[in-house]
Motif scaffolding. Structure first.
Motif, PDB file in Angstrom:
ATOM      1  N   PHE A 248       0.770  -1.305   0.067  1.00  0.00           N
ATOM      2  CA  PHE A 248       0.010  -0.123  -0.039  1.00  0.00           C
ATOM      3  C   PHE A 248       0.764   1.370   0.010  1.00  0.00           C
ATOM      4  CE2 PHE A 248      -2.611   3.335   2.234  1.00  0.00           C
ATOM      5  CZ  PHE A 248      -3.497   3.394   1.520  1.00  0.00           C
ATOM      6  N   ILE A 249       1.975   1.344   0.929  1.00  0.00           N
ATOM      7  CA  ILE A 249       2.729   2.419   0.967  1.00  0.00           C
ATOM      8  C   ILE A 249       3.517   2.563  -0.234  1.00  0.00           C
ATOM      9  CG2 ILE A 249       4.668   3.444   2.379  1.00  0.00           C
ATOM     10  CD1 ILE A 249       3.918   1.870   4.776  1.00  0.00           C
ATOM     11  N   ALA A 250       3.932   1.586  -0.734  1.00  0.00           N
ATOM     12  CA  ALA A 250       5.066   1.613  -2.067  1.00  0.00           C
ATOM     13  C   ALA A 250       4.150   2.115  -3.058  1.00  0.00           C
ATOM     14  CB  ALA A 250       5.807   0.323  -2.187  1.00  0.00           C
ATOM     15  N   VAL A 251       3.246   1.037  -3.347  1.00  0.00           N
ATOM     16  CA  VAL A 251       2.770   1.295  -4.765  1.00  0.00           C
ATOM     17  C   VAL A 251       1.719   2.846  -4.908  1.00  0.00           C
ATOM     18  CG1 VAL A 251       0.981   0.333  -6.430  1.00  0.00           C
ATOM     19  CG2 VAL A 251       2.739  -1.033  -5.263  1.00  0.00           C
ATOM     20  N   LEU A 252       0.876   2.956  -3.826  1.00  0.00           N
ATOM     21  CA  LEU A 252       0.081   4.271  -3.802  1.00  0.00           C
ATOM     22  C   LEU A 252       0.852   5.588  -3.679  1.00  0.00           C
ATOM     23  CD1 LEU A 252      -3.173   2.884  -2.230  1.00  0.00           C
ATOM     24  CD2 LEU A 252      -2.749   3.218  -4.778  1.00  0.00           C
ATOM     25  N   GLY A 253       2.040   5.174  -2.789  1.00  0.00           N
ATOM     26  CA  GLY A 253       3.075   6.104  -2.664  1.00  0.00           C
ATOM     27  C   GLY A 253       3.333   6.965  -3.986  1.00  0.00           C
ATOM     28  N   GLY A 254       3.110   6.373  -5.185  1.00  0.00           N
ATOM     29  CA  GLY A 254       3.803   6.849  -6.442  1.00  0.00           C
ATOM     30  C   GLY A 254       2.856   7.914  -6.910  1.00  0.00           C
ATOM     31  N   PHE A 255       1.651   8.314  -6.325  1.00  0.00           N
ATOM     32  CA  PHE A 255       0.913   9.455  -6.537  1.00  0.00           C
ATOM     33  C   PHE A 255       1.115  10.760  -5.905  1.00  0.00           C
ATOM     34  CE2 PHE A 255      -2.175   5.845  -7.498  1.00  0.00           C
ATOM     35  CZ  PHE A 255      -2.589   6.518  -9.086  1.00  0.00           C
TER      36      PHE A 255
END
Lengths: 528, 99
Positions: A248-255
């Motif tokens: 969650f942190i890693a992937v959505l952090g890309g926004f």
């Protein structure tokens, strides 16, 4: 003590000469202007910053970190390194948005996205914080090199810390980002070759791939080859809840911008790319290489595990990959390995030195101190800042003993409570400077409380890392969301200018409609 | 595959479109496949080869989808960059309107 022959020292000396030579070679380019000293003139093809992304994120502490998690959790430990996957989305979203802003630094971007006193406070805060964090990162990467040298040569840890960082500072001061990026390319190639050779060597030292699989089966530990071998939903050392939180942190952090501490370094690579497309590919491919590299390390560490199972002390098994290199490579190749370690170390030190100096020069000195500074003066200040950061890093480095716990705490400080605000500033037009500033200040206080102070006094139990993340995120939101809504939105003129320039993703409806009404988005029909 | 646009006008490329969202979904998946596939392949596990191959194919597909759009965005933006850089420098030095 690791035995070093003539050939071993030859590798090391040759490598150091090449690195210092890079500084001399690019000295003229680096001193031309501020844009050259910090962004290599904004003209790099994607593969150069991509190599730099890879080289910078291959630091001396990284194989220690990977050794620790893979030795403990098996192949599932590679998910700990998946934090780098914020670049998966960022490469095609925030990289595009940030590159179009043209901001030198994230602090400068704050004054493009936000407006007025709040924006200026943010810029001052962010730049001061980044100068501090640069020293902090230099310290923890530097002390990791100190530990490697202590293991290999029996040197006191401060020797490895000071010696190699100082050598690195020579070419960073001489040629700035030009030297950093060109040396990073070379260091990236050397580091990848060394990691590939040493990791495969480690696998074969353990008998080869099939032998490792068979020995793990004989030990009743085949689960170590399963990348999804978790310890239950919420129980054990590595629960699924922690895994999902990391995804969650890693992937959505890309926004967002700054959802990972590496963003600030990548931001410099993004702006040094010659086009938006080059910026996207540099971030994406550099990170693809980082994640693939982690799997190479994991294989060698599992090989180490079957040779040396059940080491109880983290400090010992965190050295797994280094032991494969130092203990199993033949004389003559050990020097090549050590030169590779210097490459791994120096590439990170160089990048962070130049990055911290950029925040000091661009955001503190030029913007708040001497706004009439000439280009020549700015380059000189960049060099002075490099020295200040170097000396500061020695103090921080000597204070750090346990690398992993410091790393996790640093990630919390930077990531947990400001993770969502870092996304909101990109995707939500109404989020303002005051909300963002408050989220940073609240996070600093809350992370100390949740991680150290409250558990120490028994007010709060020591929570697993993933629960700390969610708690910090919720507590922070309870503070900054009311502040955002209780204060004014940024002026529409300012937001429209930012929108037209950067074309952000997300909830920007009112700003988009206003931009269309003013005829700034010619192809968008104005709603009645 | 007309569902995927590969012939962009500068104005259309500036919008966030289906192609961006497909890339946003594929890209993290590719990272997972490359990382896990490499790890398992190093132990000669067949599932690793399949995972790695899927990662490589999806990487190609992702670039096929997004590259034409990125080229147009880049080309159009570079025309405006000089003006934006001048504004940025004025802002850094507090010249004119600092907004």
């Amino acid at each position: 003590m690791v035995p070093f022959g003539f050939l071993d020292w030859l590798w090391v000396v040759l490598y150091l000469l090449i690195m210092v030579g890079a500084g001399v070679l690019f000295y003229r380019l680096g001193k031309r202007s501020e844009a050259d000293f910090f962004l290599a003139g904004r003209g790099l093809p994607w593969w150069l910053p991509a190599a730099s992304v890879y080289a910078t994120h291959t630091a001396t502490d990284t194989p220690m970190w990977m050794s620790g998690v893979v030795y403990k959790h098996g192949l599932a430990g590679i998910w700990y390194s998946f934090f780098a996957a914020w670049c998966a989305i960022s490469a095609f979203v925030t990289t595009r948005i940030f590159r179009r802003s043209l901001a030198y630094t994230q602090a400068e971007w704050n004054t493009i996205r936000f407006h007025g006193l709040g924006a200026e406070l943010l810029r001052g805060w962010m730049s001061g914080w980044q100068v501090f964090m640069s020293m902090f990162m230099l310290g923890w990467v530097g002390i990791a090199m100190g530990k490697v040298c202590e293991y290999a040569f029996g040197w006191p840890t401060w020797v490895g810390l000071i010696l190699f960082s100082t050598l690195c500072a020579v070419y960073v001061m001489a040629s700035g980002y030009w030297g950093v990026i060109m040396a990073d390319f070379l260091q990236g190639v050397i580091a990848f070759a060394v990691i590939l050779i040493v990791s495969l060597w480690g696998v074969f030292a353990a008998g080869g791939p099939t032998a490792i699989v068979n020995r793990l089966a004989a030990m009743g530990e085949s689960w170590r080859l399963d990348p999804f071998a978790f310890t239950g939903w919420f129980s054990g050392d590595f629960p699924i809840a922690w895994f999902l939180t990391m995804l969650f942190i890693a992937v959505l952090g890309g926004f967002g911008m700054g959802t990972n501490i590496d963003w600030y370094v990548e931001a410099q690579r993004i702006q040094s790319s010659r086009t938006v497309r080059d910026a996207s590919y540099s971030i994406w491919w550099g990170t693809a290489l980082v994640l693939t590299r982690n799997s190479l390390w994991a294989a060698a560490i599992l090989g180490f595990y079957v040779m040396f199972p059940n080491i109880p002390e983290a400090k010992e098994y965190e050295m797994a990959w280094f032991r494969v290199g130092f203990d199993y490579l033949p004389v003559g190749m050990v020097g090549f390995f050590f030169a590779g370690l210097i490459a791994i170390h120096i590439s990170t030190i160089a990048s962070v030195l130049n990055l911290g100096a950029m925040y000091f020069t661009r955001d503190l000195y030029l913007h708040y101190w001497n706004r009439a500074a000439s280009e020549e003066k700015l380059v000189t200040i960049g060099r002075v800042a490099t020295v200040i950061l170097l000396i500061g890093s020695f103090f921080y480095g000597l204070m750090m003993e346990e690398i992993t716990s410091w790393l996790i705490f640093a990630l919390w400080i930077m990531a947990a409570g400001v993770w969502l605000p870092n996304i909101l500033q990109v995707v939500w037009w109404r989020f303002n400077a005051w909300g963002y500033l408050v989220s940073w200040i609240a996070n600093l206080g809350l992370s100390w409380l949740v991680v150290w102070v409250l558990p120490y006094f028994g007010v709060l139990p020591e929570l697993p890392d993933y629960q700390q993340f969610w708690l910090l995120m919720v507590l922070g939101a309870l503070i900054y969301l009311p502040v955002t809504l209780a204060t004014r939105a940024e002026p529409m003129d300012h937001l429209v200018h930012y929108y037209v320039m950067s074309r952000p993703i997300g909830w920007w409806g009112p700003v988009r409609r206003e931009a269309a009404r003013r005829g700034l988005l010619a192809h968008v029909k104005v709603e009645a | 595959m007309s569902w995927i646009c590969r012939d962009w006008t500068p104005a259309d490329a500036d919008e966030w479109t289906r192609e961006d969202w497909i890339t946003i979904v594929i890209s993290p998946l590719v990272y997972v496949l490359l990382m896990v596939g490499t790890g398992l392949s190093l132990f000669l596990i067949p599932a690793g080869y399949i995972t790695l191959a899927a990662g490589v194919v999806l990487t190609g597909l992702m670039h096929w989808i997004i590259d034409p759009k990125l080229k147009v965005i880049s080309g159009e933006y570079e025309k405006k960059q000089r003006d934006y850089l001048e504004q940025l420098e004025k802002q850094a030095r507090w010249e004119g309107n600092n907004g």
